[in-house]
Design a protein around this motif. Structure first.
Motif, PDB file in Angstrom:
ATOM      1  N   HIS A  22       0.849  -1.199   0.000  1.00  0.00           N
ATOM      2  CA  HIS A  22       0.000   0.000   0.000  1.00  0.00           C
ATOM      3  C   HIS A  22       0.877   1.239   0.000  1.00  0.00           C
ATOM      4  O   HIS A  22       0.789   2.104   0.857  1.00  0.00           O
ATOM      5  N   LYS A  23       1.759   1.284  -1.022  1.00  0.00           N
ATOM      6  CA  LYS A  23       2.770   2.338  -1.023  1.00  0.00           C
ATOM      7  C   LYS A  23       2.174   3.738  -0.943  1.00  0.00           C
ATOM      8  O   LYS A  23       2.642   4.589  -0.212  1.00  0.00           O
ATOM      9  N   TRP A  24       1.109   3.992  -1.726  1.00  0.00           N
ATOM     10  CA  TRP A  24       0.550   5.351  -1.755  1.00  0.00           C
ATOM     11  C   TRP A  24      -0.084   5.708  -0.419  1.00  0.00           C
ATOM     12  O   TRP A  24       0.034   6.833   0.056  1.00  0.00           O
ATOM     13  N   LEU A  25      -0.734   4.725   0.166  1.00  0.00           N
ATOM     14  CA  LEU A  25      -1.355   4.975   1.463  1.00  0.00           C
ATOM     15  C   LEU A  25      -0.269   5.286   2.512  1.00  0.00           C
ATOM     16  O   LEU A  25      -0.396   6.214   3.316  1.00  0.00           O
ATOM     17  N   ALA A  26       0.821   4.503   2.458  1.00  0.00           N
ATOM     18  CA  ALA A  26       1.920   4.722   3.402  1.00  0.00           C
ATOM     19  C   ALA A  26       2.496   6.127   3.230  1.00  0.00           C
ATOM     20  O   ALA A  26       2.746   6.845   4.208  1.00  0.00           O
ATOM     21  N   ILE A  27       2.671   6.512   1.948  1.00  0.00           N
ATOM     22  CA  ILE A  27       3.206   7.853   1.676  1.00  0.00           C
ATOM     23  C   ILE A  27       2.229   8.916   2.190  1.00  0.00           C
ATOM     24  O   ILE A  27       2.634   9.928   2.767  1.00  0.00           O
ATOM     25  N   CYS A  28       0.936   8.645   2.013  1.00  0.00           N
ATOM     26  CA  CYS A  28      -0.074   9.592   2.504  1.00  0.00           C
ATOM     27  C   CYS A  28      -0.011   9.723   4.028  1.00  0.00           C
ATOM     28  O   CYS A  28      -0.161  10.829   4.564  1.00  0.00           O
ATOM     29  N   ILE A  29       0.194   8.607   4.714  1.00  0.00           N
ATOM     30  CA  ILE A  29       0.286   8.679   6.185  1.00  0.00           C
ATOM     31  C   ILE A  29       1.456   9.572   6.586  1.00  0.00           C
ATOM     32  O   ILE A  29       1.338  10.441   7.453  1.00  0.00           O
ATOM     33  N   VAL A  30       2.589   9.350   5.896  1.00  0.00           N
ATOM     34  CA  VAL A  30       3.769  10.163   6.195  1.00  0.00           C
ATOM     35  C   VAL A  30       3.455  11.641   5.944  1.00  0.00           C
ATOM     36  O   VAL A  30       3.745  12.502   6.785  1.00  0.00           O
ATOM     37  N   LEU A  31       2.823  11.919   4.804  1.00  0.00           N
ATOM     38  CA  LEU A  31       2.496  13.318   4.491  1.00  0.00           C
ATOM     39  C   LEU A  31       1.502  13.886   5.491  1.00  0.00           C
ATOM     40  O   LEU A  31       1.571  15.067   5.848  1.00  0.00           O
ATOM     41  N   ALA A  32       0.580  13.045   5.938  1.00  0.00           N
ATOM     42  CA  ALA A  32      -0.427  13.508   6.895  1.00  0.00           C
ATOM     43  C   ALA A  32       0.230  13.915   8.214  1.00  0.00           C
ATOM     44  O   ALA A  32      -0.269  14.768   8.944  1.00  0.00           O
ATOM     45  N   LEU A  33       1.360  13.280   8.536  1.00  0.00           N
ATOM     46  CA  LEU A  33       2.106  13.692   9.729  1.00  0.00           C
ATOM     47  C   LEU A  33       2.948  14.923   9.434  1.00  0.00           C
ATOM     48  O   LEU A  33       3.038  15.850  10.232  1.00  0.00           O
ATOM     49  N   PHE A  34       3.555  14.875   8.244  1.00  0.00           N
ATOM     50  CA  PHE A  34       4.568  15.869   7.895  1.00  0.00           C
ATOM     51  C   PHE A  34       3.964  17.253   7.606  1.00  0.00           C
ATOM     52  O   PHE A  34       4.388  18.262   8.185  1.00  0.00           O
ATOM     53  N   ILE A  35       2.943  17.294   6.756  1.00  0.00           N
ATOM     54  CA  ILE A  35       2.433  18.589   6.294  1.00  0.00           C
ATOM     55  C   ILE A  35       1.901  19.465   7.439  1.00  0.00           C
ATOM     56  O   ILE A  35       2.266  20.645   7.530  1.00  0.00           O
ATOM     57  N   PRO A  36       1.078  18.911   8.351  1.00  0.00           N
ATOM     58  CA  PRO A  36       0.621  19.784   9.451  1.00  0.00           C
ATOM     59  C   PRO A  36       1.781  20.364  10.259  1.00  0.00           C
ATOM     60  O   PRO A  36       1.717  21.496  10.724  1.00  0.00           O
ATOM     61  N   LEU A  37       2.850  19.582  10.398  1.00  0.00           N
ATOM     62  CA  LEU A  37       4.000  20.080  11.158  1.00  0.00           C
ATOM     63  C   LEU A  37       4.738  21.164  10.384  1.00  0.00           C
ATOM     64  O   LEU A  37       5.214  22.143  10.966  1.00  0.00           O
ATOM     65  N   VAL A  38       4.825  21.007   9.057  1.00  0.00           N
ATOM     66  CA  VAL A  38       5.470  22.039   8.237  1.00  0.00           C
ATOM     67  C   VAL A  38       4.711  23.348   8.394  1.00  0.00           C
ATOM     68  O   VAL A  38       5.298  24.417   8.490  1.00  0.00           O
ATOM     69  N   LEU A  39       3.377  23.233   8.449  1.00  0.00           N
ATOM     70  CA  LEU A  39       2.556  24.445   8.559  1.00  0.00           C
ATOM     71  C   LEU A  39       2.799  25.184   9.869  1.00  0.00           C
ATOM     72  O   LEU A  39       2.486  26.357   9.997  1.00  0.00           O
ATOM     73  N   GLN A  40       3.369  24.493  10.838  1.00  0.00           N
ATOM     74  CA  GLN A  40       3.646  25.140  12.124  1.00  0.00           C
ATOM     75  C   GLN A  40       4.908  26.013  12.058  1.00  0.00           C
ATOM     76  O   GLN A  40       5.099  26.883  12.891  1.00  0.00           O
ATOM     77  N   LEU A  41       5.754  25.731  11.068  1.00  0.00           N
ATOM     78  CA  LEU A  41       7.072  26.394  11.032  1.00  0.00           C
ATOM     79  C   LEU A  41       7.026  27.920  11.182  1.00  0.00           C
ATOM     80  O   LEU A  41       7.856  28.473  11.899  1.00  0.00           O
ATOM     81  N   PRO A  42       6.093  28.608  10.523  1.00  0.00           N
ATOM     82  CA  PRO A  42       6.108  30.079  10.687  1.00  0.00           C
ATOM     83  C   PRO A  42       5.969  30.529  12.139  1.00  0.00           C
ATOM     84  O   PRO A  42       6.339  31.649  12.482  1.00  0.00           O
ATOM     85  N   LYS A  43       5.444  29.654  12.989  1.00  0.00           N
ATOM     86  CA  LYS A  43       5.249  30.035  14.389  1.00  0.00           C
ATOM     87  C   LYS A  43       6.543  29.960  15.202  1.00  0.00           C
ATOM     88  O   LYS A  43       6.572  30.379  16.351  1.00  0.00           O
ATOM     89  N   LEU A  44       7.585  29.380  14.611  1.00  0.00           N
ATOM     90  CA  LEU A  44       8.823  29.177  15.368  1.00  0.00           C
ATOM     91  C   LEU A  44       9.425  30.516  15.779  1.00  0.00           C
ATOM     92  O   LEU A  44       9.503  31.448  14.992  1.00  0.00           O
ATOM     93  N   THR A  45       9.828  30.591  17.034  1.00  0.00           N
ATOM     94  CA  THR A  45      10.475  31.819  17.510  1.00  0.00           C
ATOM     95  C   THR A  45      11.925  31.499  17.878  1.00  0.00           C
ATOM     96  O   THR A  45      12.260  30.355  18.165  1.00  0.00           O
ATOM     97  N   VAL A  46      12.749  32.527  17.871  1.00  0.00           N
ATOM     98  CA  VAL A  46      14.153  32.355  18.242  1.00  0.00           C
ATOM     99  C   VAL A  46      14.411  33.206  19.475  1.00  0.00           C
ATOM    100  O   VAL A  46      13.962  34.337  19.555  1.00  0.00           O
ATOM    101  N   ASP A  47      15.050  32.665  20.448  1.00  0.00           N
ATOM    102  CA  ASP A  47      15.364  33.424  21.657  1.00  0.00           C
ATOM    103  C   ASP A  47      16.718  32.985  22.192  1.00  0.00           C
ATOM    104  O   ASP A  47      16.839  31.946  22.807  1.00  0.00           O
ATOM    105  N   THR A  48      17.743  33.814  21.921  1.00  0.00           N
ATOM    106  CA  THR A  48      19.059  33.436  22.420  1.00  0.00           C
ATOM    107  C   THR A  48      19.448  34.320  23.598  1.00  0.00           C
ATOM    108  O   THR A  48      20.596  34.374  23.980  1.00  0.00           O
ATOM    109  N   SER A  49      18.459  35.004  24.176  1.00  0.00           N
ATOM    110  CA  SER A  49      18.772  35.866  25.315  1.00  0.00           C
ATOM    111  C   SER A  49      19.122  35.006  26.526  1.00  0.00           C
ATOM    112  O   SER A  49      18.781  33.826  26.583  1.00  0.00           O
ATOM    113  N   ASN A  50      19.780  35.633  27.471  1.00  0.00           N
ATOM    114  CA  ASN A  50      20.128  34.904  28.689  1.00  0.00           C
ATOM    115  C   ASN A  50      18.878  34.487  29.449  1.00  0.00           C
ATOM    116  O   ASN A  50      18.873  33.485  30.148  1.00  0.00           O
ATOM    117  N   GLU A  51      17.810  35.279  29.290  1.00  0.00           N
ATOM    118  CA  GLU A  51      16.562  34.975  29.988  1.00  0.00           C
ATOM    119  C   GLU A  51      15.996  33.636  29.541  1.00  0.00           C
ATOM    120  O   GLU A  51      15.231  33.004  30.253  1.00  0.00           O
TER     121      GLU A  51
END
Lengths: 794, 263
Positions: A22-51
């Protein structure tokens, strides 16, 4: 246990077969995990302060925020200008232009102090003037001479605005205490957010371009201070990453290509790595965990995990495929063989790192959340995606692979003959190494000095050293003395004690550390007292009665200076004591802070003494981080050993697994000791990668050894088979990763150079320990036995 | 409708007239300031008491008590005497100020502990007044000549129609502000709200005035003033009481010697 393992193997075979079919289904499962997480990327913040090192509700951080709200930012930037003649019309007009331009054009500044506007408290006839030093602009040399004399008499200026020889003068630049965009939020919450990296960058960049314009042979400007060091560090890290990340990819691709000689052998592991890393960062963004100095370890960590997972499957797939010519059967066989150990490596690594969650230091706790999730995502992607991709794309059958495999087999055969027959020689050799390593650990230093991460001739290092030499300090330490009573600061005994402490610590000298400048309320009082008494130097002293102290401070305040705001609170119940010190290893500051606190506790009985400010905190948390990290590693290793005992189903083998797990770590620490690489924030982090690495190797080896020992009852044969199957995958993984991490040597920062080479060394030492030391020990512990009977009976 | 050239010409002439009569915002602003000044002039002298409440972050409060005596001068700024009654350590300290319409003010402070009068510089007015959120600049009497003005429009504030007036310090080097925006009601020209912007043009402080009472049937005095500093989260309240007008103060009550005599 064996039945359970068999079941597991069948399950993994089943997963592989299902994913393949079920190669396509397997690939779809992977994408179903991957794509929602990619969509989160813009929310990433960077904080290198000592705080960022604190949990938001940490009392230490709450205290620091309160301090910052009260007195403003404790960190400063210093722009020191060297000139043969400072009291010179041309020079001071240039200085004024520079001062004004910085004030006008650099964003996010609180205030600037330089010769132009430094406080000048003077008394003339019946008048008291608290004015800017260059309030009345000089017009000729005699004016300048008067000014120079006046500056010489003002103890506030030395090592603050002017050096002793009057060849250097500084502009002290104080950034805003809070993120200017969070003022409205702060109103409600009563606390302010630190400036963001972007704001710090805007500030430093604007300053740099102005400095560049004014920097001339006879007007040489040196710029340093914590915000500058942090910004340089960020810039260099970014610059390095832009070179190193592509290089690591390239190296990984080259080595995978060389070792597998197949396109799929390159593309699939790199693909698994890429999506695993992106997903892990997505998880971080989803959970609102900022990228900090500590969580930047994530890419390296994910590289290790995902390359190891996928290579272990593929390394068994290719030989099986060559044998059978059937992709489906080959991947099923490979997964049957390696699926379980790959799962076991994931469980142990994740299990070990989960223990970080309990850490007090926020980014370490964050690491304990993100990395285990990352490990599992990498595992899921590997077992679903690789069979599916093998089903989608064809894999070439090679004519002959025998030559290379034969050489490797010969090496393996030799390893077996040495380790399983001359166990004591091998063990003796490793014991010797261990002894050397332990001797090295004795020399290992705990210290943290971010400045030393830069090359010796780098601009920031030279500037900092120059300023430390001339102006005697680029770093500030603050202590708040809280009398606990309103108007408590008016007490002459208190002010005198303050003066005593100030005098004592102005002379402080320990190893390479000294205190260049002390700023305290006593200075303000002395200068006001002198100004009230016709500038007579003998009145440069603390008034003896309470009312006079109160009234002089009142007068000072009324005369228009806002300098008191940075020194006392509104109620005159607490005051701030500031020391400027040179940039040194954090370990050196620890004693200073301890001494100051002890002395103050003696001088101010009944007052609350708190050392605060970013640098004091840093000293405090450095120890916390180190301790937490070391404790977390220990807990992780214990947990991993327990998991190994359970999963290998063999108690003795589980216990023995601690040897190959600990050995590389001890050797690496020994190397650090011998080579003088300090254990600091940077290097202590690689421990989490190291744990993942050594555990993976050990599990793969022991799992297979256990299986073959059960089968043959002969440790030598078991070692041989283990090396011939999983050994190859271990070699490939190790070489690929070591090559990848060695790319860090191209970094400008010693931090990266050290980390990269230490990780590469760990990889190789772990491999050697697994190939040589484990078989030697195992063949001593596990004797030859007659298994055939057992098999028949079963 | 057909438009001929004549109509256009008439229209143009009409528009021009409008332009001549419409004031520039600056002129209108100055007019409002002058009118405000006119309405607060002629009181002669007054005395009052004031309690200052300083509120730090987290609501910790401390108090100051002062007495004020002010006398109006012809052709120059007011003279005023401020006597500090608390905190106890500064009790008896007194500040004498001669405000000038143009140039720096004169200021003297009497220190009872030293029994001496010291003249203090008034150039830098940005410092805090007694540790409060009011600066010297905010406490001094408002002289029309010390600012330039701009009328921004009208707005309704708490059901009162107000002029919104912006002013800019003339001596900007020694001022802490780039601009100050005031809301003055159009009927009585009383200020109800002011916003102070720092040198970087960011909102620094916000002053709200309330409890206006009328004296001598003409002079409106606010009895409570609340200054909130938006950059450090601190607040200061001024609570005025015991206003008394035309008490017969004279020049003799406002000289250096009178400082030492104050009780």
């Amino acid at each position: 246990m064996n039945a359970l393992k068999k079941l597991c193997n069948e399950i993994f075979g089943g997963i592989a077969r299902w994913s393949f079919r079920h190669k396509w289904l397997a690939i779809c499962i992977v994408l179903a995990l991957f794509i929602p997480l990619v969509l989160q990327l813009p929310k990433l913040t960077v904080d290198t302060s000592n705080e960022s090192f604190f949990r938001p509700d940490d009392q230490v951080l709450v205290d620091y925020n309160e301090f910052r709200n009260q007195f403003g930012k404790d960190e400063f930037i210093v722009a020191a200008i060297s000139s043969p003649a400072i009291f010179d019309l041309d020079f001071i007009s240039k200085l004024r232009d520079l001062h004004n331009e910085i004030e006008a054009k650099v964003p996010h500044l609180d205030e600037l102090t330089s010769l132009i506007n430094v406080r000048n408290t003077r008394g003339e006839a019946d008048e008291l003037d608290v004015e800017d030093f260059l309030e009345k602009w000089p017009t000729d040399q005699s004016d300048l001479d008067t000014l120079q004399k006046r500056a010489g008499e003002n103890t506030l200026y030395e090592n603050f605005i002017l050096n002793k020889k009057n060849t250097f003068t500084s502009i002290m630049i104080k950034p805003l205490a809070c993120n200017p965009n969070s003022e409205e939020i702060r109103q409600d919450e009563g606390t302010c957010q630190p400036m963001t990296n972007t704001q710090n960058r805007e500030m430093v960049m604007a300053l740099s371009s102005i400095v560049k314009k004014y920097n001339k042979e006879d007007f040489r400007i040196y710029v340093s201070g914590m915000p500058i060091v942090i910004e340089y560090l960020n810039i260099t890290l970014e610059k390095d990453l832009a070179i190193i990340i592509p290089m690591i990819f390239l190296m990984v691709i080259i080595f995978l290509g060389l070792l597998f000689k197949r396109i799929t052998g390159v593309v699939y592991p790199v693909l698994v790595f890429t999506i695993s890393l992106v997903s892990a960062i997505g998880v971080q963004a989803l959970l609102g965990i900022p990228m900090t100095n500590i969580t930047t370890i994530l890419p390296s960590f994910m590289l290790v995990i995902s390359i190891s997972d996928s290579v272990h499957i593929l390394a068994l797939f290719y030989p099986a495929y060559q044998r059978t010519g059937n992709r489906e059967e080959a991947i099923v066989a490979a997964m049957k063989h390696s699926g379980l150990p790959v799962l076991m490596t994931s469980v142990t690594t994740a299990g070990g790192l989960v223990s970080f969650v309990a850490a007090e230091v926020a980014p370490i706790a964050d690491l304990g959340v993100v990395t285990p999730i990352g490990v599992f995502l990498a595992f899921v992607y590997t077992v679903l995606l690789i069979p599916a991709l093998l089903a989608v794309f064809p894999v070439k059958l090679k004519e002959s692979l025998s030559v290379k495999i034969a050489t490797l087999d010969k090496i393996f055969a030799q390893i077996v003959s040495i380790t399983c027959e001359r166990q004591f020689v091998v063990i003796g050799f490793f014991t010797l190494l261990l002894g050397l390593a332990i001797a090295g650990i004795a020399q290992l230093r705990f210290e943290h000095n971010a400045l030393k991460w830069f090359p010796k001739d780098s601009e920031i290092r030279l500037a900092t050293e120059k300023i430390d030499q001339e102006m005697k300090g680029t770093v500030s330490f603050d202590v708040v003395i809280d009398t606990g009573t309103v108007d408590g600061l008016y007490d002459p005994a208190f002010i005198n004690a303050l003066e005593t402490v100030a005098n004592k610590f102005s002379q402080y000298q320990a190893e390479e550390l000294f205190v260049g400048k002390v700023l305290s309320l006593a200075t303000v009082l002395k200068e006001t007292n002198r100004a009230l008494h016709e500038n007579e130097q003998k009145y440069y002293s603390i008034p003896t009665n309470r009312e006079l102290i109160a009234q002089e401070l009142f007068l000072f305040q009324l005369s228009g200076s806002d300098d008191l705001e940075g020194l006392v609170d509104q109620q005159f119940s607490k005051t701030r004591f500031t020391m400027h010190v040179p940039y040194r290893d954090t370990s050196k500051y620890k004693n200073l802070v301890k001494d100051v606190k002890a002395e103050m506790a003696r001088q101010f009985p009944g007052s609350t003494i708190s050392a605060t400010g970013v640098n004091s905190l840093f000293v405090e948390i450095l120890n916390n981080v180190m301790k937490t990290m070391l404790r977390s590693y220990t807990v992780a290793l214990l947990l991993i050993s327990a998991l190994m005992i359970i999963m290998l189903g063999k108690f003795r083998m589980g216990v023995l697994s601690m040897i190959p797990n600990l050995f590389p770590i001890i050797v690496i620490m020994g190397i650090m000791g011998w080579f003088g690489i300090p254990l600091d924030f940077g290097t202590i982090l690689i421990g989490s990668i190291t744990i993942g690495l050594v555990v993976d190797d050990t599990i793969h080896f022991l799992h297979n050894f256990g299986r073959y020992y059960d089968e043959y009852g002969d440790p030598t044969r078991a070692t041989n088979r283990t090396l011939n199957t999983v050994g190859r995958a271990m070699v490939v993984t190790s070489l690929v990763l070591a090559a990848g991490f060695l790319c860090d040597l191209f970094s400008e920062l010693t931090l990266n150079k050290y980390s990269g080479s230490l990780i590469a060394a760990t990889i190789l030492v772990a491999l050697i320990a697994d190939f040589l030391l484990i078989p030697a020990i195992l063949s001593l512990v596990y004797k030859k036995k007659n298994v055939l009977n057992k098999v028949v009976q079963a | 409708m057909k438009v001929n050239n004549g109509t256009i010409v008439i229209c143009l002439i009409f528009l021009q007239c409008v332009c001549v009569y419409a004031q520039s915002p600056e002129k209108k602003g100055l007019e409002i300031a002058l009118e405000t000044d006119k309405r607060t002039s002629g009181f002669g002298d007054f005395t009052a008491e004031m309690k200052m409440v300083l509120r730090g972050k987290g609501g910790r409060e401390s108090f100051r008590k002062i007495r004020v005596r002010t006398m109006e001068m012809e052709n120059d700024g007011d003279k005023s005497l401020t006597i500090f009654d608390s905190p106890p350590d500064v009790k008896g300290t007194a500040l004498l100020v001669y405000t000038h319409k143009v140039g720096d003010d004169d200021q003297w402070l009497y220190l009872p502990a030293l029994k001496r009068v010291k003249r203090i510089s008034s150039r830098n007015k940005t410092g805090s007044f007694m540790g409060s959120e009011f600066s010297f600049e905010d406490m001094g009497s408002l002289e029309v000549e010390k600012y330039t003005y701009k009328f921004l429009g009208t707005e309704t504030l708490k059901k009162r129609v107000c002029f919104v007036l912006e002013r800019y310090p003339v001596d900007h080097k020694n001022s802490g502000y780039s601009r100050i925006v005031s809301w003055l009601d159009t009927r009585e020209y009383r200020a109800w709200k002011e916003e102070y912007y720092d040198k970087r043009n960011k909102l620094l402080k916000n002053l709200v005035l309330n409890d206006y009472r009328i004296y001598l049937e003409k002079y409106w005095m606010a009895h409570t003033m609340k200054m909130v500093n938006h950059q450090n989260g601190k607040e200061t309240d001024l609570n005025w009481s015991k206003f008394s007008f035309r008490t017969g103060l004279s020049d003799r009550d406002f000289n250096k010697n009178s400082l030492k005599r104050v009780k």
